[in-house]
Enzyme design. Sequence first.
Site, PDB file in Angstrom:
ATOM      1  N   PHE A  86       0.843  -1.200   0.000  1.00 31.07           N
ATOM      2  CA  PHE A  86       0.000   0.000   0.000  1.00 31.07           C
ATOM      3  C   PHE A  86       0.876   1.248   0.000  1.00 31.07           C
ATOM      4  O   PHE A  86       1.626   1.476   0.963  1.00 31.07           O
ATOM      5  CB  PHE A  86      -0.852  -0.055   1.277  1.00 31.07           C
ATOM      6  CG  PHE A  86      -1.876   1.017   1.437  1.00 31.07           C
ATOM      7  CD1 PHE A  86      -3.097   0.926   0.785  1.00 31.07           C
ATOM      8  CD2 PHE A  86      -1.650   2.087   2.295  1.00 31.07           C
ATOM      9  CE1 PHE A  86      -4.078   1.895   0.973  1.00 31.07           C
ATOM     10  CE2 PHE A  86      -2.621   3.059   2.489  1.00 31.07           C
ATOM     11  CZ  PHE A  86      -3.844   2.955   1.827  1.00 31.07           C
ATOM     12  N   GLU A  99      -0.659   4.395  10.193  1.00 32.48           N
ATOM     13  CA  GLU A  99      -2.118   4.235  10.030  1.00 32.48           C
ATOM     14  C   GLU A  99      -2.892   5.194  10.954  1.00 32.48           C
ATOM     15  O   GLU A  99      -3.845   4.822  11.632  1.00 32.48           O
ATOM     16  CB  GLU A  99      -2.527   2.784  10.269  1.00 32.48           C
ATOM     17  CG  GLU A  99      -1.746   1.851   9.336  1.00 32.48           C
ATOM     18  CD  GLU A  99      -2.574   0.760   8.738  1.00 32.48           C
ATOM     19  OE1 GLU A  99      -3.803   0.917   8.653  1.00 32.48           O
ATOM     20  OE2 GLU A  99      -1.970  -0.243   8.328  1.00 32.48           O
ATOM     21  N   SER A 110       5.703  -0.391   3.686  1.00 34.21           N
ATOM     22  CA  SER A 110       5.984  -1.746   4.171  1.00 34.21           C
ATOM     23  C   SER A 110       5.975  -2.711   2.987  1.00 34.21           C
ATOM     24  O   SER A 110       5.138  -2.582   2.083  1.00 34.21           O
ATOM     25  CB  SER A 110       4.939  -2.165   5.195  1.00 34.21           C
ATOM     26  OG  SER A 110       4.894  -1.219   6.239  1.00 34.21           O
TER      27      SER A 110
HETATM   28  C1  LIG Z   1       7.391   1.188  10.134  1.00 34.40           C
HETATM   29  C2  LIG Z   1       6.467   2.011   9.299  1.00 34.40           C
HETATM   30  C3  LIG Z   1       5.734   1.415   8.285  1.00 34.40           C
HETATM   31  C4  LIG Z   1       4.894   2.176   7.473  1.00 34.40           C
HETATM   32  N1  LIG Z   1       4.212   1.564   6.446  1.00 34.40           N
HETATM   33  C5  LIG Z   1       3.482   2.328   5.581  1.00 34.40           C
HETATM   34  C6  LIG Z   1       2.868   1.721   4.426  1.00 34.40           C
HETATM   35  O1  LIG Z   1       2.950   0.497   4.201  1.00 34.40           O
HETATM   36  N2  LIG Z   1       2.202   2.539   3.556  1.00 34.40           N
HETATM   37  C7  LIG Z   1       2.099   3.889   3.751  1.00 34.40           C
HETATM   38  O2  LIG Z   1       1.488   4.543   2.914  1.00 34.40           O
HETATM   39  N3  LIG Z   1       2.667   4.478   4.844  1.00 34.40           N
HETATM   40  C8  LIG Z   1       3.357   3.742   5.756  1.00 34.40           C
HETATM   41  N4  LIG Z   1       3.960   4.332   6.852  1.00 34.40           N
HETATM   42  C9  LIG Z   1       3.875   5.774   7.001  1.00 34.40           C
HETATM   43  C10 LIG Z   1       2.913   6.238   8.109  1.00 34.40           C
HETATM   44  O3  LIG Z   1       1.601   5.924   7.765  1.00 34.40           O
HETATM   45  C11 LIG Z   1       3.150   7.734   8.352  1.00 34.40           C
HETATM   46  O4  LIG Z   1       4.415   7.838   8.954  1.00 34.40           O
HETATM   47  C12 LIG Z   1       2.083   8.336   9.250  1.00 34.40           C
HETATM   48  O5  LIG Z   1       0.884   8.506   8.533  1.00 34.40           O
HETATM   49  C13 LIG Z   1       2.473   9.700   9.829  1.00 34.40           C
HETATM   50  O6  LIG Z   1       2.932  10.548   8.844  1.00 34.40           O
HETATM   51  P1  LIG Z   1       4.342  11.331   9.003  1.00 34.40           P
HETATM   52  O7  LIG Z   1       5.330  10.338   9.446  1.00 34.40           O
HETATM   53  O8  LIG Z   1       4.568  12.075   7.763  1.00 34.40           O
HETATM   54  O9  LIG Z   1       4.103  12.330  10.224  1.00 34.40           O
HETATM   55  P2  LIG Z   1       3.427  13.786  10.113  1.00 34.40           P
HETATM   56  O10 LIG Z   1       2.104  13.699   9.481  1.00 34.40           O
HETATM   57  O11 LIG Z   1       4.422  14.732   9.534  1.00 34.40           O
HETATM   58  O12 LIG Z   1       3.258  14.133  11.668  1.00 34.40           O
HETATM   59  C14 LIG Z   1       4.315  14.628  12.480  1.00 34.40           C
HETATM   60  C15 LIG Z   1       3.758  14.894  13.882  1.00 34.40           C
HETATM   61  O13 LIG Z   1       2.732  15.903  13.830  1.00 34.40           O
HETATM   62  C16 LIG Z   1       1.525  15.416  14.385  1.00 34.40           C
HETATM   63  N5  LIG Z   1       0.386  15.928  13.614  1.00 34.40           N
HETATM   64  C17 LIG Z   1       0.245  15.984  12.262  1.00 34.40           C
HETATM   65  N6  LIG Z   1      -0.936  16.502  11.918  1.00 34.40           N
HETATM   66  C18 LIG Z   1      -1.577  16.767  13.082  1.00 34.40           C
HETATM   67  C19 LIG Z   1      -2.876  17.304  13.414  1.00 34.40           C
HETATM   68  N7  LIG Z   1      -3.760  17.643  12.463  1.00 34.40           N
HETATM   69  N8  LIG Z   1      -3.181  17.436  14.722  1.00 34.40           N
HETATM   70  C20 LIG Z   1      -2.311  17.075  15.697  1.00 34.40           C
HETATM   71  N9  LIG Z   1      -1.089  16.564  15.446  1.00 34.40           N
HETATM   72  C21 LIG Z   1      -0.748  16.407  14.176  1.00 34.40           C
HETATM   73  C22 LIG Z   1       1.615  13.895  14.241  1.00 34.40           C
HETATM   74  O14 LIG Z   1       0.749  13.227  15.147  1.00 34.40           O
HETATM   75  C23 LIG Z   1       3.081  13.655  14.514  1.00 34.40           C
HETATM   76  O15 LIG Z   1       3.300  13.634  15.888  1.00 34.40           O
HETATM   77  C24 LIG Z   1       4.754   3.573   7.716  1.00 34.40           C
HETATM   78  C25 LIG Z   1       5.472   4.163   8.768  1.00 34.40           C
HETATM   79  C26 LIG Z   1       6.311   3.404   9.565  1.00 34.40           C
HETATM   80  C27 LIG Z   1       7.041   4.068  10.688  1.00 34.40           C
END
Ligand SMILES: Cc1cc2nc3c(=O)[nH]c(=O)nc-3n(C[C@H](O)[C@H](O)[C@H](O)COP(=O)(O)OP(=O)(O)OC[C@H]3O[C@@H](n4cnc5c(N)ncnc54)[C@H](O)[C@@H]3O)c2cc1C
Length: 403
Positions: free
Chosen positions: A123, A363, A158
């Site tokens: 995904f 997620e 992933s």
């Molecule tokens: C091991 C691993 C596997 C993954 N696998 C997949 C996968 O298979 N497919 C895929 O598509 N993605 C995957 N991801 C990505 C994951 O879904 C994203 O990391 C996640 O959605 C958060 O996005 P970001 O890391 O960009 O953080 P950001 O969105 O940049 O957030 C940074 C910080 O700001 C806070 N924040 C952001 N917006 C708000 C708000 N509106 N209100 C309050 N706080 C807020 C967040 O909670 C966080 O603390 C994976 C991540 C990891 C670590």
Amino acid sequence: MDFSLTEEQELLRKTVRQFVDKEINPYIREWDEKQHFESSILTHLADLGLMGVCIPEQYGGSGMDYNALAIVCEELERGDTAFRTAVSVHTGLNSMTLLQWGNEEQKQKYLTPQARGEKVGAFGLTEPNAGSDVAAMQTAAVREGDYYILNGSKTWISLCDVADHFLVFAYTDKSKKHHGISAFIVERKWEGFSSKAIKGKLGIRAGNTGELFFDNVRIPKENLLGQEGEGFKIAMSALDNGRFTVAAGACGTIMASLEASLKYCHERSTFGKEIGKHQLVQQMIAKMEAGLQQSRLLVFRAGWLKNQGKRNTRETSLAKWQACDYAWEAANDAVQIHGAYGFSNEYPVERYLRNAKAPVIYEGTREIHTVMQAEYVLGYREDKPLSNTLPAWPFEVVKETVK
Ligand SMILES: Cc1cc2nc3c(=O)[nH]c(=O)nc-3n(C[C@H](O)[C@H](O)[C@H](O)COP(=O)(O)OP(=O)(O)OC[C@H]3O[C@@H](n4cnc5c(N)ncnc54)[C@H](O)[C@@H]3O)c2cc1C
């Protein structure tokens, strides 16, 4: 209300538990240390019919209910989060989305081999500058005759190096913001596709996570999932299933933390008694048990709603948020109970703690779920019926689902 598992579900739990104890637990410390994803585990899971446990038999699955998927995820994560994550993306985020949104041809071509475990699905939503804020994505697909030309990249995906098929989300019309995103089924073997693993992760080191690159990838128009512009809706409905598996998996981390802690409580003595006799240690054990039981109830309620064919975004979000927070706390307390030994990989609890962090982030972060729950309660958020729903269980032989 019936809280009991069926005989079939009990047998499933036993089967997965035995599998984990035999095929994962003896090797996981080494895989984790070496940052090695053992892909033969997926072949074993396929042999056991677990790569499509809740996919109808008509499409190559085992035809069990959605809570059977939860049981598989609980038990797999009791071994390691890496393999539960693999099932989450393959079954929860990819296959169940094809089941919900795919047309008959797409189900035959992509869902059926995935449910049988002959092909692996993943995904691709997150990008370097678009995680929680999905609409900030830059990947775009431009229609040229019978093809869409895909350019851009995804990160933190992933199974990036393992999967054969990817659900990829891209703008087909950026001016429409959320309504301009579309979903595509993309094959690894197509020209212009490449992937690269991320090394040095805090946890899920036995998992495969990384980047996807699309350089003028030609996607046949038949591989558009749903309609143009439905991608955001499709991604969010996929997350209803992915989050469910993450929540169930978190119960597995709590189980593993509890199991290791109980053993250690009886082995280790201080001040002339087993540490399990100290009330402050008991408090940590009691919190783990409470977290496990509460999380499981939330997960099975979400699964029950899925079995009824009812929308469950709100309930699944609550289950995911709570179970992942409990798992993080349980793993942290398990390290605490082990004292200095918990700080070394001689015991598995340090791995549980490192692994438990990612599910609080992926997620939907803890913060996103907190905000969602507040908005539901305050009346700022309401779920509208979707044009395509996940089939209720028991499954009927379903015909074409896309209008
Ligand atoms: C091991 C691993 C596997 C993954 N696998 C997949 C996968 O298979 N497919 C895929 O598509 N993605 C995957 N991801 C990505 C994951 O879904 C994203 O990391 C996640 O959605 C958060 O996005 P970001 O890391 O960009 O953080 P950001 O969105 O940049 O957030 C940074 C910080 O700001 C806070 N924040 C952001 N917006 C708000 C708000 N509106 N209100 C309050 N706080 C807020 C967040 O909670 C966080 O603390 C994976 C991540 C990891 C670590």
